[in-house]
Structures are given as C-alpha cells and as structure tokens.
Design an enzyme around this catalytic site. Structure first.
Site, PDB file in Angstrom:
ATOM      1  N   GLU A 112       0.854  -1.194   0.000  1.00 44.13           N
ATOM      2  CA  GLU A 112       0.000   0.000   0.000  1.00 44.13           C
ATOM      3  C   GLU A 112       0.891   1.245   0.000  1.00 44.13           C
ATOM      4  OE1 GLU A 112      -3.770  -0.635   0.827  1.00 44.13           O
ATOM      5  OE2 GLU A 112      -3.040  -2.554   0.120  1.00 44.13           O
ATOM      6  N   SER A 113       1.650   1.448  -1.035  1.00 44.34           N
ATOM      7  CA  SER A 113       2.479   2.638  -1.273  1.00 44.34           C
ATOM      8  C   SER A 113       3.949   2.446  -0.893  1.00 44.34           C
ATOM      9  CB  SER A 113       1.876   3.893  -0.638  1.00 44.34           C
ATOM     10  OG  SER A 113       0.625   4.187  -1.235  1.00 44.34           O
ATOM     11  N   CYS A 127      -1.851   4.104   1.405  1.00 42.35           N
ATOM     12  CA  CYS A 127      -3.170   4.402   0.855  1.00 42.35           C
ATOM     13  C   CYS A 127      -4.191   3.404   1.381  1.00 42.35           C
ATOM     14  CB  CYS A 127      -3.110   4.390  -0.669  1.00 42.35           C
ATOM     15  SG  CYS A 127      -2.407   2.869  -1.354  1.00 42.35           S
ATOM     16  N   SER A 333       2.729   0.916  -8.616  1.00 41.61           N
ATOM     17  CA  SER A 333       3.505   1.678  -7.644  1.00 41.61           C
ATOM     18  C   SER A 333       4.956   1.739  -8.100  1.00 41.61           C
ATOM     19  CB  SER A 333       3.441   1.031  -6.255  1.00 41.61           C
ATOM     20  OG  SER A 333       2.183   1.224  -5.656  1.00 41.61           O
ATOM     21  N   HIS A 346       2.039   6.402  -7.474  1.00 43.66           N
ATOM     22  CA  HIS A 346       1.056   5.369  -7.164  1.00 43.66           C
ATOM     23  C   HIS A 346      -0.212   5.628  -7.965  1.00 43.66           C
ATOM     24  CE1 HIS A 346       3.655   3.983  -3.959  1.00 43.66           C
ATOM     25  NE2 HIS A 346       3.819   5.251  -3.621  1.00 43.66           N
TER      26      HIS A 346
END
Length: 451
Positions: A112-113, A127, A333, A346
């Site tokens: 997530e990032s 995120c 990403s 992203h």
C-alpha cells in the site's frame, strides 16, 4: 516506552494484489507521514570533522554523539532490523514488496504505497484503509531504542480528502480525530485545512522545530563566535501567516517573530529541501489502459517496467534507480532514487475511483534556456508538472510545493519561485493558489480543473 514490551502484531500475509479488486472502490489518496529525528546524524558529523581541517566543515554535535555511539546506538535508522520494520508496518496493515538502496536512503515498495528510510528520518506513505498513525509509537520507540534518537526535530503529516471517508478506521475517521491523535504525542503541532470544497481539501499537520536538544549542546560550547558562524547566526525568521492570491495580487511578507534555531545544514539535513507533490483524480480512461495487467504478462517488477516504457514515466528521471511494480488485476507503484532524493508514483486506474499521485524530493535542475515566463528553476519545475499531468491526463489535480529557507533573502526567492511555478497550465483552470509560510519552509498550494 520500551519497544520490547509493546504488543507485537501478527504481520499480514505477503500481498502482491491490488486491494481495489477485493473492495471494489479503492481509496487512492495517501496518508503521508514524515519524521525527522534529533539530533541528526552524529556519526557523519564526527567523521566529517575528523577528516577535514576546514572551518567550513560540518560541526560535530558535542557530548551526546560520543555518548550515543559508546552505548551502541548506530545513529542510523538504516541499520534497524528488517523484522522491526515488518512488525511496525503490520500495525499499518501493509507489507514490503521490494527494497532498493543507495548510499543515502533505503526505499521500500509496499503493498500500500512506499516507505523511505534515511539515517535520521522516515517517510511513510500509505493508501487504502491503512492505519498509518497507529505506527507512530512504534516508529518513535524504534528510533529511540535502536538509534538513540530521543526526540523529534520536525514532523509532517498530510493527506488529500478521502474519496470514501466512511470506510476509514480510527484514527483516520476524520481530520479532527487525526489531529487529536497527533496532539496526544506532540505539544508543538499545528493543523491546517487548505482548499475550498470537501473534494478538493488538503490537510496538513506539522510541528515546529524542536531545538531543546541543540540548546543543551550550546551550553557545552565555549566558542560562541565559531558557533554563530556555523549556524547562520542562530536565527530563522518566519511565521504562520498565509496569503491567498488571485490574478496579479501583490505579496506582502510579514515576520513578527524570530525563532532561535540551528540551521538545517548544521543539524545534518540537506541545506535546501524541496518537495513537489501532484495529486490527480478523474484520470483519462484511455491513459489508464497501460496500468492494467495483461493476459500472460508477468506482474510485479517486470510488468512495472513495461508500464514505465509505455507511458513515458521512465523519461521523468532517466538516471534514477527505479523500482516499479504492476499489480493484478490493475494498479501501479513506483519508487525511484537519485542521489539523496527520491520520487514515488502510485496509480489506481479504475474509473469509479481513479487516482494517481506523484511526489519528488529530487532537486530541480534549472533549464539552460528558460522561456520568458520565469527563470531556469521555475521553468524546470513547471516542465516536470506538465510532464506528469500529460501522462495521466486528470480531470482535476492539486500541486503542493514545499521549499525551505534559512533567511529573508532566500525566502523572497522561494516566494517568487513557488508563486510563478503554480501558474496557469494549458487546458486547465486554476481554482486556488494559496501561499503559506512556516518556520523555515514556504508552501504553495494550487488546484486545477480541466476546461
């Protein structure tokens, strides 16, 4: 707080999938936390002074540096065990996909990032429905117990307004809740809400520089003239006033306060610090086709390389070391390193929640032959923003541009550069242009919608 007695979470299973496939409406806008620890890296300062007789060498921080090193602290967050980072990230609900490194920074590509770890600071960007702020106590304790960093020099936390705020868990259910959480850890923070409407708002929380550690060091120094020489006079003029500008409205600077503070270069940080962030929504569906996984195509790093070449993202910083990742069934990403700077991208391409972000701390190289609209730095920054916008073709985008200053002259140059950079961009209408002044930093915010 002893990190060893903090309940250790169970790390989630490794993930190479895009969670938008699981939830149907992925929250693209990231939560961004940046922590600078103090005192900033002692070991480098000591080595610099030992290897140079020049009066201009970086001054070593006395006493505490030798004490921390003798206790076994590394004074370098990059030496922290990977298992500790994994455990910390588990509180955020994300995992590490890949890592690249250079002499300055470790760049973690996350499910997530991204996370960037320097010797003296951490940048964590996540995120979705991640619980980023819950990791703050772990980050502080890791820095203290493993590196001897027992105070925070500066902290920045920012995010765009969420697309699906009702899906966020605590402490991210509202900006007020996030501020309350941060205020529980810091007594020198201030919060800001920037922008005109709920969908366009951008939120910022930052602390004023903690100079208590440096004040203690000053008491141990006898040559005040030498200290003044090496710390630009111990003065840093700024305030919290802000200006909203329309058309050619003039800018009046006002500095009612003087803050005694060690300069960034003395503390071991980059002498001049800049960050440009571009947050884009309503992305063009045709431009998003490249960010979907294709049949029989390898996902992960190989797919990410295909996206870079196909979209032109590889032309933003051709010399950078790049770590790009394509998710299944879609999403992208990327982390890139160039010297002591980084950039990160992203992308959530689904039309019902399309979003892309671009952030860079890589110093702007001025154009050799700028046009009539500005100098080489301004034109180079505008060219970079235009390149990014042309790749994603958003229906709306926001630009935030941070730039540090150490005196009035540099601040005046900052103001001119920032204001002229966030000017008109062809095909878009600028709805907002707001300038903030903070302690040692200037920020300009611009919001644009497609014509």
């Amino acid at each position: 707080m002893d990190y060893n007695i903090i309940p250790q979470p169970t790390a989630p299973p490794p993930s190479g999938t895009n969670y938008s496939a699981e939830h149907g409406c992925f929250e693209g806008p990231e939560k961004l936390l940046e922590i600078w620890f103090s005192p900033a890296p002692f070991k480098q300062a000591i080595l610099s002074n030992n290897n140079s007789d020049s009066d201009e060498s970086t001054p070593a921080t006395p006493n505490d540096s030798q004490i921390n090193l003798s206790l076994g602290f590394s004074n370098d967050l990059r030496t922290v065990d990977r298992a500790l980072w994994d455990s910390m990230l588990a509180t955020v609900k994300c995992t590490v996909l890949n890592v690249i490194r250079n002499d300055h920074v470790d760049a973690y590509l996350l499910s997530e990032s991204s996370m960037f770890v320097y010797p003296h600071k951490i940048i964590l960007k996540t995120c979705g429905t991640t619980t980023l702020l819950k990791a703050l106590p772990y980050m502080l304790e890791i820095a203290k117990t493993r590196c001897g960093y027992d105070s925070v020099y500066r902290l920045f936390y920012s995010r765009k307004s969420f697309m699906f705020p009702d899906k966020q868990p605590g402490p991210h259910r509202s900006w007020e809740e996030e501020v309350k959480y941060l205020d529980a850890h810091f007594d020198n923070g201030a919060s800001y809400v920037i922008g005109d409407t709920n969908t366009d708002e951008w939120y910022l929380y930052l602390t004023s520089p903690d100079i208590s550690q440096h004040q203690n060091h000053i008491e141990n120094l006898t040559d005040m003239k030498q200290l003044m020489k090496k710390t630009n006079g111990l003065s840093w003029m700024s305030d919290y006033t802000w200006y909203k500008m329309d058309g050619n409205e003039s800018i009046n600077l006002h500095h009612p306060h003087s803050f005694p503070i060690i300069s960034s270069s003395t503390a071991g940080y980059r002498a001049h610090d800049e960050t440009i962030e571009i947050l884009m929504t309503k992305l063009d569906p045709e431009a998003m086709r490249a960010f979907y996984h294709r049949k029989d195509e390898p996902s992960g790093l190989e797919g990410g390389n295909r996206v870079d070449a196909e979209t032109g993202l590889d032309k933003l910083y051709p010399e950078a070391d790049v770590d790009a990742f394509l998710f299944e069934p879609c999403g992208y990403s990327c982390n890139g390193l160039l010297g002591d700077g980084y950039y990160t991208i992203h992308v959530t391409p689904e039309p019902q929640c399309s979003y892309a972000s671009f952030e860079t701390t890589i110093p702007i190289k001025p154009l050799e032959n700028p046009g009539k609209q500005g100098d080489g730095y301004q034109e180079a920054a505008r060219k970079l923003i235009r390149q990014v916008v042309d790749i994603f073709q958003p229906g709306a985008f926001t630009v935030t541009y941070f730039s540090s200053h150490v005196d009035d002259t540099q601040q005046m140059d900052n103001i001119k550069k920032l204001v002229r950079t966030i000017d008109q961009f062809g095909g878009y209408k600028r709805k907002d242009k707001i300038l903030y002044e903070f302690e040692g930093y200037d920020l300009v915010f611009g919001h644009y919608t497609k014509l």
